[in-house]
Design a protein around this motif. Structure first.
Motif, PDB file in Angstrom:
ATOM      1  N   LYS A 163     -35.554   1.174  14.563  1.00 60.91           N
ATOM      2  CA  LYS A 163     -36.469   1.561  13.495  1.00 60.91           C
ATOM      3  C   LYS A 163     -36.203   0.805  12.201  1.00 60.91           C
ATOM      4  N   LYS A 164     -34.932   0.636  11.839  1.00 67.06           N
ATOM      5  CA  LYS A 164     -34.587   0.097  10.528  1.00 67.06           C
ATOM      6  C   LYS A 164     -34.404  -1.419  10.499  1.00 67.06           C
ATOM      7  N   PHE A 165     -34.001  -2.016  11.621  1.00 69.01           N
ATOM      8  CA  PHE A 165     -33.667  -3.443  11.608  1.00 69.01           C
ATOM      9  C   PHE A 165     -34.846  -4.338  11.998  1.00 69.01           C
ATOM     10  N   ARG A 166     -36.013  -3.779  12.135  1.00 66.26           N
ATOM     11  CA  ARG A 166     -37.170  -4.573  12.549  1.00 66.26           C
ATOM     12  C   ARG A 166     -37.503  -5.672  11.546  1.00 66.26           C
ATOM     13  N   TRP A 167     -37.258  -5.415  10.276  1.00 66.94           N
ATOM     14  CA  TRP A 167     -37.648  -6.373   9.235  1.00 66.94           C
ATOM     15  C   TRP A 167     -36.492  -7.265   8.796  1.00 66.94           C
ATOM     16  N   MET A 168     -35.359  -7.167   9.457  1.00 68.16           N
ATOM     17  CA  MET A 168     -34.188  -7.932   9.040  1.00 68.16           C
ATOM     18  C   MET A 168     -34.270  -9.383   9.528  1.00 68.16           C
ATOM     19  N   ASP A 169     -33.795 -10.301   8.698  1.00 67.24           N
ATOM     20  CA  ASP A 169     -33.708 -11.716   9.068  1.00 67.24           C
ATOM     21  C   ASP A 169     -32.311 -12.059   9.572  1.00 67.24           C
ATOM     22  N   TRP A 170     -31.296 -11.467   8.936  1.00 69.09           N
ATOM     23  CA  TRP A 170     -29.905 -11.780   9.262  1.00 69.09           C
ATOM     24  C   TRP A 170     -29.147 -10.493   9.583  1.00 69.09           C
ATOM     25  N   VAL A 171     -28.192 -10.593  10.475  1.00 68.82           N
ATOM     26  CA  VAL A 171     -27.371  -9.449  10.847  1.00 68.82           C
ATOM     27  C   VAL A 171     -25.904  -9.854  10.817  1.00 68.82           C
ATOM     28  N   ILE A 172     -25.100  -9.061  10.106  1.00 64.57           N
ATOM     29  CA  ILE A 172     -23.647  -9.248  10.111  1.00 64.57           C
ATOM     30  C   ILE A 172     -23.066  -8.316  11.172  1.00 64.57           C
ATOM     31  N   GLU A 173     -22.527  -8.905  12.233  1.00 64.02           N
ATOM     32  CA  GLU A 173     -21.892  -8.128  13.295  1.00 64.02           C
ATOM     33  C   GLU A 173     -20.422  -7.949  12.919  1.00 64.02           C
ATOM     34  N   GLY A 174     -20.087  -6.757  12.451  1.00 63.48           N
ATOM     35  CA  GLY A 174     -18.741  -6.516  11.945  1.00 63.48           C
ATOM     36  C   GLY A 174     -17.759  -6.131  13.030  1.00 63.48           C
ATOM     37  N   ASP A 175     -16.587  -6.709  12.972  1.00 66.89           N
ATOM     38  CA  ASP A 175     -15.508  -6.350  13.883  1.00 66.89           C
ATOM     39  C   ASP A 175     -14.209  -6.325  13.098  1.00 66.89           C
ATOM     40  N   ILE A 176     -13.604  -5.149  13.004  1.00 63.31           N
ATOM     41  CA  ILE A 176     -12.351  -4.996  12.269  1.00 63.31           C
ATOM     42  C   ILE A 176     -11.193  -5.301  13.204  1.00 63.31           C
ATOM     43  N   GLU A 177     -10.294  -6.137  12.761  1.00 67.90           N
ATOM     44  CA  GLU A 177      -9.169  -6.563  13.600  1.00 67.90           C
ATOM     45  C   GLU A 177      -8.204  -5.389  13.791  1.00 67.90           C
ATOM     46  N   GLY A 178      -8.094  -4.931  15.052  1.00 69.83           N
ATOM     47  CA  GLY A 178      -7.207  -3.804  15.357  1.00 69.83           C
ATOM     48  C   GLY A 178      -7.560  -2.583  14.548  1.00 69.83           C
ATOM     49  N   ALA A 179      -8.796  -2.077  14.696  1.00 66.81           N
ATOM     50  CA  ALA A 179      -9.309  -1.044  13.797  1.00 66.81           C
ATOM     51  C   ALA A 179      -8.431   0.206  13.774  1.00 66.81           C
ATOM     52  N   TYR A 180      -8.349   0.932  14.882  1.00 60.06           N
ATOM     53  CA  TYR A 180      -7.577   2.177  14.894  1.00 60.06           C
ATOM     54  C   TYR A 180      -6.081   1.955  14.676  1.00 60.06           C
ATOM     55  N   PRO A 181      -5.471   0.968  15.348  1.00 63.73           N
ATOM     56  CA  PRO A 181      -4.012   0.795  15.170  1.00 63.73           C
ATOM     57  C   PRO A 181      -3.587   0.334  13.786  1.00 63.73           C
ATOM     58  N   THR A 182      -4.535  -0.121  12.946  1.00 60.48           N
ATOM     59  CA  THR A 182      -4.149  -0.624  11.631  1.00 60.48           C
ATOM     60  C   THR A 182      -4.609   0.281  10.486  1.00 60.48           C
ATOM     61  N   ILE A 183      -5.059   1.490  10.790  1.00 61.14           N
ATOM     62  CA  ILE A 183      -5.427   2.430   9.722  1.00 61.14           C
ATOM     63  C   ILE A 183      -4.184   2.763   8.898  1.00 61.14           C
ATOM     64  N   ASN A 184      -4.290   2.584   7.599  1.00 53.63           N
ATOM     65  CA  ASN A 184      -3.153   2.794   6.699  1.00 53.63           C
ATOM     66  C   ASN A 184      -2.964   4.287   6.426  1.00 53.63           C
ATOM     67  N   HIS A 185      -1.767   4.814   6.730  1.00 53.41           N
ATOM     68  CA  HIS A 185      -1.507   6.240   6.577  1.00 53.41           C
ATOM     69  C   HIS A 185      -1.619   6.695   5.123  1.00 53.41           C
ATOM     70  N   ASP A 186      -1.062   5.930   4.208  1.00 57.25           N
ATOM     71  CA  ASP A 186      -1.098   6.320   2.799  1.00 57.25           C
ATOM     72  C   ASP A 186      -2.527   6.360   2.278  1.00 57.25           C
ATOM     73  N   ARG A 187      -3.315   5.348   2.634  1.00 60.76           N
ATOM     74  CA  ARG A 187      -4.699   5.306   2.176  1.00 60.76           C
ATOM     75  C   ARG A 187      -5.514   6.446   2.796  1.00 60.76           C
ATOM     76  N   LEU A 188      -5.263   6.742   4.078  1.00 59.67           N
ATOM     77  CA  LEU A 188      -5.950   7.845   4.737  1.00 59.67           C
ATOM     78  C   LEU A 188      -5.630   9.171   4.046  1.00 59.67           C
ATOM     79  N   CYS A 189      -4.369   9.378   3.697  1.00 59.04           N
ATOM     80  CA  CYS A 189      -3.982  10.614   3.012  1.00 59.04           C
ATOM     81  C   CYS A 189      -4.592  10.681   1.610  1.00 59.04           C
ATOM     82  N   GLU A 190      -4.747   9.524   0.950  1.00 63.05           N
ATOM     83  CA  GLU A 190      -5.421   9.503  -0.360  1.00 63.05           C
ATOM     84  C   GLU A 190      -6.871   9.957  -0.218  1.00 63.05           C
ATOM     85  N   ILE A 191      -7.540   9.471   0.828  1.00 60.98           N
ATOM     86  CA  ILE A 191      -8.947   9.845   1.055  1.00 60.98           C
ATOM     87  C   ILE A 191      -9.044  11.330   1.362  1.00 60.98           C
TER      88      ILE A 191
END
Length: 603
Positions: free
Chosen positions: A146-174
């Motif tokens: 529904k939303k991407f029909r009018w898009m010209d460019w798409v950024i396909e995001g991939d976080i390097e080691g997403a779950y294993p690199t979650i920062n504990h201190d930053r998570l507790c701050e959030i």
């Protein structure tokens, strides 16, 4: 007030007052009904009888065991055990880590998850779909369509080691932005720092949340909610509608075409001047197509995320897409203390390449031209609003089918083969296995905009099923179709199985399987407490002392013949029954394999 009622109040506060600070969460852990609900929520999970770093499982769970667990958590003496880590093979040949917590840790994690869900679920962005009650992959894909029909460019995001690199201190701050309860936060910190056990090698956790644990999805959603909010702020900054003013170049060409059309109407169609002006009008029309009509082009940004997989769509110039790619990388590094995977993060032009999201290939067809006639002048027009295509990745699916032994890849094309590992099973079990494989593919790719690809996979699986039956009976697939029909219908007693055959492969049949009925979770929780078998009488001797739950992994599994006490549980369709400790020991010793069904049914 019961713990479930407290959860309902927290959920209401989070809905009506998004900035509400929660201060008395740890006191809720005294409520016994929360612990019963936690056990009831996870008692039938696949890993209920899978041991973690200790030998304990959900078997022998009892009210007294839950109370001891609750008391340890409440007096802050409870320590999470290290998470046992095993490696699971991925489709690309690599392996990913899967964490196996202990049974007691799972119950504590489920209590934490229920509290965090009540606080955060209603505050998550509408662009987030992963691991949320009532939402799934098809909801995310439908939103993308529904939303991407009018898009010209798409950024396909991939976080390097997403779950294993979650920062504990930053998570507790959030978490600390919404939770001001020191003891509850200390419990979460204990959970995050419990450590990992890899083949008797203990490693202390400094980063990440273990994949496979019950509380990891909600913690990851809370963590990446910051990314959602950041992208939404960028949308507010950059989104602007298209200008209603025409560009000077476009107006000049339009005026030129008007003058030519006026002259053409006054000329004789057989004259040379008429033919020359007609050619000039055609050239001006083609030039008009290549010229932007608006003085200022519309700029729009869209976003969608499912767990750690996300896309940002850009309607506008490539420079804006590159700028956003750079800015999102800086945000992840500075705020979430993570980094983009340089090789997997891509910027894709939807009219040239294909973006990949949740197993689908997403692209826009190139603008084709349509010829139409107005009077004696040929007018060429173009499709200005192409439909977004969501296609099945045929090469990838065929590769997986080849790896699993359903087909064989040839130099040119593929051919179905017998699934050799199934040939020892009964005919009805073989057909049910193939039926399950096909139904899974058909349901997941029901939104595919190219049904012919799905039809090809259906053909390969159907012939492979016939060849497997033929291999089992040392016959031919042609004879199997002659005996069992085109649906390969097998009947054994009251059981029937058939390979589904579709009559239509029209684009009108495509659909998204996302019309789920969302039930209030707190009504579910209350129902589970009232119907819980914890503390009920033993189903064998009917005593009410020293009651604990007896668990089995499966009660119905095709191709497996159960016997003894498990067979009686299968006839009752129950994976857990309450037993006294004495009877429970006898069941595990095999002394009650011949117990009569009516003795259980009377319970």
């Amino acid at each position: 007030m019961k713990g479930i009622d407290r959860l309902s109040v927290i959920r209401h506060l989070s809905k009506t007052k998004p900035d509400w600070i929660h201060t008395e969460l740890f006191r809720m852990l005294h409520k016994e009904d929360l612990w019963i609900v936690a056990y009831e929520n996870i008692k039938s999970n696949k890993g209920a009888l899978t041991p973690g770093s200790t030998l304990e499982t959900m078997d022998q769970m009892s009210v007294s065991r839950l109370r001891r667990l609750r008391d340890q958590v409440v007096n802050e003496s409870y320590q999470f055990k290290p998470v046992k880590e095993i490696m699971i093979p991925k489709s690309d040949g690599r392996k990913r880590a899967l964490g196996l917590p202990t049974a007691n840790d799972k119950v504590v994690q489920e209590v934490i998850r229920m509290i965090l869900e009540a606080i955060y679920e209603l505050c998550f962005a509408e662009q987030s779909f992963g691991f949320r009650r009532g939402l799934g992959t098809h909801d995310a894909l439908q939103y993308t369509e529904k939303k991407f029909r009018w898009m010209d460019w798409v950024i396909e995001g991939d976080i390097e080691g997403a779950y294993p690199t979650i920062n504990h201190d930053r998570l507790c701050e959030i978490l600390g932005q919404r939770i001001k309860d020191v003891r509850f936060m200390n419990l979460i910190r204990k959970l995050l720092k419990c450590g990992i056990l890899q083949e008797k090698l203990f490693t202390r956790s400094k980063l990440g949340v273990p994949q496979g644990s019950i509380v990891s999805p909600i913690l990851a959603n809370i963590y990446y909610h910051e990314l959602d909010l950041w992208v939404i702020r960028q949308m507010e900054v950059y989104n602007r509608p298209a200008s209603t003013r025409k560009s000077p170049a476009y107006k000049q060409i339009t005026a030129r075409m008007g003058r030519l059309s006026k002259k053409i109407k006054e000329l004789d169609k057989r004259s040379d001047v008429y033919k020359t002006l007609r050619k000039e009008l055609k050239l001006q029309k083609q030039k008009q197509f290549r010229t932007p009509s608006q003085a200022e082009r519309r700029t729009q940004i869209e976003y969608v995320r499912y767990a750690d997989e996300w896309m940002i769509g850009v309607c506008g110039k490539k420079s804006l897409a590159l700028q956003l790619l750079n800015e999102v990388g800086q945000f992840l590094q500075q705020d979430l203390r993570q980094s983009l995977h340089l090789k997997k993060t891509k910027l894709t032009n939807l009219r040239v390449g294909k973006a990949k999201f949740l197993g689908y290939e997403i692209y826009l067809p190139r603008e084709g031209k349509i010829s139409s006639y107005i009077g004696s002048v040929t007018q060429t027009t173009r499709r200005t609003n192409p439909e977004l295509r969501l296609d099945l990745p045929l090469d990838r699916v065929l590769q997986r089918m080849d790896e699993r032994g359903y087909i064989q890849t040839l130099t040119k094309g593929h051919r179905p083969i017998s699934k050799k590992s199934y040939t020892t099973l009964q005919d009805i079990v073989i057909v049910k296995h193939f039926q399950a494989v096909w139904r899974g593919l058909e349901n997941y790719y029901s939104g595919c905009t190219n049904p012919k690809k799905l039809q090809y996979i259906h053909y390969l699986l159907r012939i492979s099923c016939a060849m497997t039956l033929a291999h089992r009976h040392r016959s031919s697939s042609r004879k199997m179709f002659r005996i069992h029909g085109k649906m390969l219908k097998i009947t054994e007693g009251k059981r029937t199985a058939a390979f589904p055959v579709r009559q239509s492969w029209s684009l009108d049949d495509r659909r998204w399987l996302n019309k789920r009925i969302l039930i209030d979770p707190f009504k579910i929780y209350a129902n589970r407490v009232s119907r819980s078998s914890l503390g009920r009488a033993c189903v064998i001797c009917h005593t009410k002392t020293q009651i604990e739950m007896h668990h089995v992994k499966h009660i119905r599994k095709e191709g497996v013949r159960y016997g003894g006490f498990t067979q009686q549980m299968a006839l009752l369709n129950r994976k857990q029954v309450p037993l006294c400790r004495k009877c429970h020991n006898k069941v595990h010793s095999g002394l009650y394999d011949q117990i009569r069904l009516k003795d259980l049914a009377e319970a």
